[in-house]
Write an enzyme that holds these catalytic residues in place. Structure first.
Site, PDB file in Angstrom:
ATOM      1  CE  LYS A  35      -3.198   2.803   3.350  1.00  0.00           C
ATOM      2  NZ  LYS A  35      -4.428   2.393   4.485  1.00  0.00           N
ATOM      3  NE  ARG A  61     -11.213  -1.202   4.092  1.00  0.00           N
ATOM      4  CZ  ARG A  61     -11.843  -1.904   4.908  1.00  0.00           C
ATOM      5  NH1 ARG A  61     -13.126  -2.076   5.043  1.00  0.00           N
ATOM      6  NH2 ARG A  61     -11.176  -0.909   6.189  1.00  0.00           N
ATOM      7  CG  ASP A 117      -9.541   6.943   6.972  1.00  0.00           C
ATOM      8  OD1 ASP A 117      -8.989   6.990   6.305  1.00  0.00           O
ATOM      9  OD2 ASP A 117      -9.852   7.541   7.953  1.00  0.00           O
ATOM     10  CG  ASP A 141      -5.552   7.783   4.722  1.00  0.00           C
ATOM     11  OD1 ASP A 141      -6.711   8.618   4.368  1.00  0.00           O
ATOM     12  OD2 ASP A 141      -6.438   6.916   5.559  1.00  0.00           O
ATOM     13  CG  ASP A 184      -1.766   5.121   5.419  1.00  0.00           C
ATOM     14  OD1 ASP A 184      -2.223   3.884   5.913  1.00  0.00           O
ATOM     15  OD2 ASP A 184      -2.918   5.728   4.901  1.00  0.00           O
ATOM     16  CE  LYS A 214      -6.643   8.518   8.840  1.00  0.00           C
ATOM     17  NZ  LYS A 214      -6.967   7.224   9.326  1.00  0.00           N
TER      18      LYS A 214
HETATM   19  N1  BES Z   1      -3.991   4.456   7.309  1.00  0.00           N
HETATM   20  C1  BES Z   1      -5.739   4.352   8.118  1.00  0.00           C
HETATM   21  C2  BES Z   1      -5.164   2.817   8.812  1.00  0.00           C
HETATM   22  C3  BES Z   1      -4.040   3.865  10.275  1.00  0.00           C
HETATM   23  C4  BES Z   1      -4.657   3.592  11.360  1.00  0.00           C
HETATM   24  C5  BES Z   1      -2.651   3.223  10.271  1.00  0.00           C
HETATM   25  C6  BES Z   1      -3.785   3.704  12.423  1.00  0.00           C
HETATM   26  C7  BES Z   1      -1.678   3.020  11.163  1.00  0.00           C
HETATM   27  C8  BES Z   1      -2.046   3.717  12.412  1.00  0.00           C
HETATM   28  C9  BES Z   1      -6.235   3.514   6.767  1.00  0.00           C
HETATM   29  O1  BES Z   1      -6.359   3.861   5.660  1.00  0.00           O
HETATM   30  C10 BES Z   1      -7.522   3.909   7.668  1.00  0.00           C
HETATM   31  O2  BES Z   1      -7.958   4.634   8.164  1.00  0.00           O
HETATM   32  N2  BES Z   1      -8.266   2.704   8.063  1.00  0.00           N
HETATM   33  C11 BES Z   1      -9.467   2.863   8.838  1.00  0.00           C
HETATM   34  C12 BES Z   1     -10.610   2.076   8.100  1.00  0.00           C
HETATM   35  C13 BES Z   1     -12.263   2.186   8.880  1.00  0.00           C
HETATM   36  C14 BES Z   1     -12.382   3.651   8.006  1.00  0.00           C
HETATM   37  C15 BES Z   1     -13.204   1.264   7.832  1.00  0.00           C
HETATM   38  C16 BES Z   1      -9.959   2.766  10.674  1.00  0.00           C
HETATM   39  O3  BES Z   1      -8.755   1.498  10.575  1.00  0.00           O
HETATM   40  O4  BES Z   1     -10.040   3.381  10.965  1.00  0.00           O
HETATM   41 ZN    ZN Z   2      -4.584   4.307   5.212  1.00  0.00          ZN
HETATM   42 ZN    ZN Z   3      -8.093   5.237   6.112  1.00  0.00          ZN
END
Ligand code: BES
Ligand code: ZN
Ligand code: ZN
Length: 490
Positions: A263, A349, A345, A268, A286, A275
């Protein structure tokens, strides 16, 4: 860097620093510890008796200009109990120790092997420790930048060891650790400096330098190919997406490759599903999965591994704007499968779905993806282990073995059908979020939907991409570089 095995005994090595591990169970009555105590006229016993030497793992005592030795410094490193001192401990203990010597001038650094670990693996881990220890994150400091310069690493052993094998292992350790440091440096780059274009440029530079085939797809091509999940994520940003493909042709011309996918979100923000500020702070990292794949490809090419390996990095920046994708949008991925994007967010995926669709066209033996994918994985496993999701037991065995050698810890996570149920969409084939509980597993099910039955393993590294539990080292870990490199060697 010049790294070599030195056959002189430990007490006859001229160097700037001689690092000797001492075990908690060393009784100073036999072996190297005893010999050292005698040569230093009882200094070790004295240090221990007056409490200056405690021998806890990581403890350091530096003895300057020890009169009985040609070394300028003797560094005693607490190494815990001899039995527990495995490769991973060796690597981390040495890394942390070397990191604390920044600003010393230790051009010629000697390490004495004492553990009972296989000599080649111990040699590799020790060199990795030294090279990893020299890395620092202060690239952009103009005042007080640290400079650890080690030009030569000498590896000596308490007992005799097979020279040829050990020399090969030393070289291997240098290559894997330098690749890890490359990933760490790239992950550390802020998002105003490294955007998808710069990541692609870096990949091209590395690919060309190490003799790999490089292909970088730009947006018009991505649209032609139907990679709309990737382009949808990139739409909110003024920075265009890049799709990076690196090919190492080490095997038979027609042999199907193994594929690594990382990825590469260079920042992000969450997109329109923005966020909160605190969660956004570290989101330049990220891209850690993508950087791990890029660096692993470098190591694989340098090691000239005899097989075909393809590294794929979908790269994009996830920002909100008037052009950004909206919650509720539907996009069609390269596989033809449609996705309802309910949360912008959950972008990782989406770009992985297209990358996996692309990878499947290469008929891979297996695929491994690595991604800072979910906060839920951090909740589940903390900052200690990465989550590993795998649809094939034989592949998981291999990944697990690679992880044992690399010291990058992971833990197998479930892929039950019930998690997938949460992703059923009313209007498309799948939706990109499925609620809060078990969200790391749901994310993995989303990816699996695009994998079908190719052997595949997904590594969620959201909790392990940064050193946060280490008392000495900070910044990116480069997690995955060494595991992927070892995996490609199995
Ligand atoms: N890049 C983030 C995941 C992440 C979170 C990486 C904390 C490192 C530290 C990812 O793209 C994300 O935002 N995931 C969300 C998914 C949710 C919206 C289903 C998450 O994990 O909150
Ligand atoms: Zn991310
Ligand atoms: Zn994200």
């Amino acid at each position: 860097m010049n790294i070599r095995l030195i056959e002189s005994p430990w007490h006859a090595i001229p160097c700037d620093a001689l690092l000797v591990p001492l075990f908690r169970d060393d009784d100073f009555k036999s072996g190297l510890a005893c010999e050292m105590d005698q040569r230093l006229e009882g200094l070790l016993s004295e240090l221990r008796e007056n409490g200056e030497w405690k021998g806890r793992p990581g403890d350091l005592n530096i003895i300057y200009r020890p009169s009985a030795l040609p070394a300028k410094r003797l560094i005693l490193l607490g190494a815990g109990s001899r039995k527990e001192c495995d490769c991973s401990a060796i690597r981390t203990l040495i890394m942390n120790a070397v990191h604390q010597f920044k600003n010393y001038s230790l051009n010629r650094f000697a390490v004495v092997r004492r553990s009972d670990v296989d000599p080649a693996l111990a040699a590799q881990a020790a060199v990795e420790g030294v090279v990893l220890g020299t890395f620092d994150i202060d690239e952009y400091k103009t005042i007080g930048r640290s400079k650890t310069r080690i030009e030569e690493i000498l590896f000596a052993s308490e007992q005799p060891i097979p020279a040829q094998q050990v020399e090969k292992a030393l070289k291997r350790g240098e290559i894997t650790a330098q690749a890890t440091n490359l990933a760490r440096a790239l992950v550390n780059e802020p998002a105003n400096r490294v955007k998808p274009i710069q990541l692609a440029e870096k990949a091209r530079e590395i690919g060309e330098r190490f003799g790999m085939e490089v292909e970088i797809l730009e947006e018009p091509q991505l649209e032609d190919l139907g990679m709309n999940a990737l382009t949808a994520v990139a739409r909110g940003s003024d920075e265009p997406a890049r799709f990076i493909v690196l090919k190492h042709h080490g095997g038979n011309h027609a042999a199907p490759p193994i594929v690594f996918i990382g990825k590469g979100i260079t920042f992000d923000s969450g997109g329109l599903s923005l966020k909160p500020p605190q969660s956004m702070e570290e989101m330049k990292t990220d891209k850690a999965g993508g950087c791990a794949v890029l660096a692993a490809m470098q190591a694989i090419a340098q090691l000239q591994l005899p097989r075909n390996v393809v590294g794929i990095i979908p790269a994009a920046e996830n920002l909100p704007s008037g052009r950004a994708q909206r919650p509720g949008d539907v996009v069609r991925s390269i596989s033809g499968k449609t996705i309802e994007v309910l949360n912008t967010d959950a972008e990782g995926r989406l770009i992985l779905a297209d990358a996996i669709g692309f990878a499947k066209q290469l008929n891979p033996v297996y695929m491994v993806d690595i991604a800072t994918l979910t906060g839920a994985c951090v909740v589940a496993l903390g900052k200690v282990r990465a989550g590993a999701f795998c649809n094939n037991d034989a592949l998981f065995e291999k990944v697990s073995k690679a992880s044992e050698i690399s010291g990058e810890k992971l833990w197998r996570m479930p892929l039950d059908e019930e998690y997938g149920k949460k992703l059923e969409s009313n209007i498309a084939d799948i939706k990109n979020v499925g609620g809060r509980w078990g969200a790391a597993c749901i994310a993995a099910k989303f990816i699996e939907f695009f994998v079908d039955d190719t052997p595949w393993c997904h590594l969620d590294i959201a909790g392990v991409d940064l050193y946060e539990e280490n008392p000495v080292v900070e910044g990116p870990t480069g997690f995955g570089v060494r595991t992927l490199t070892e995996l490609a060697s199995l």
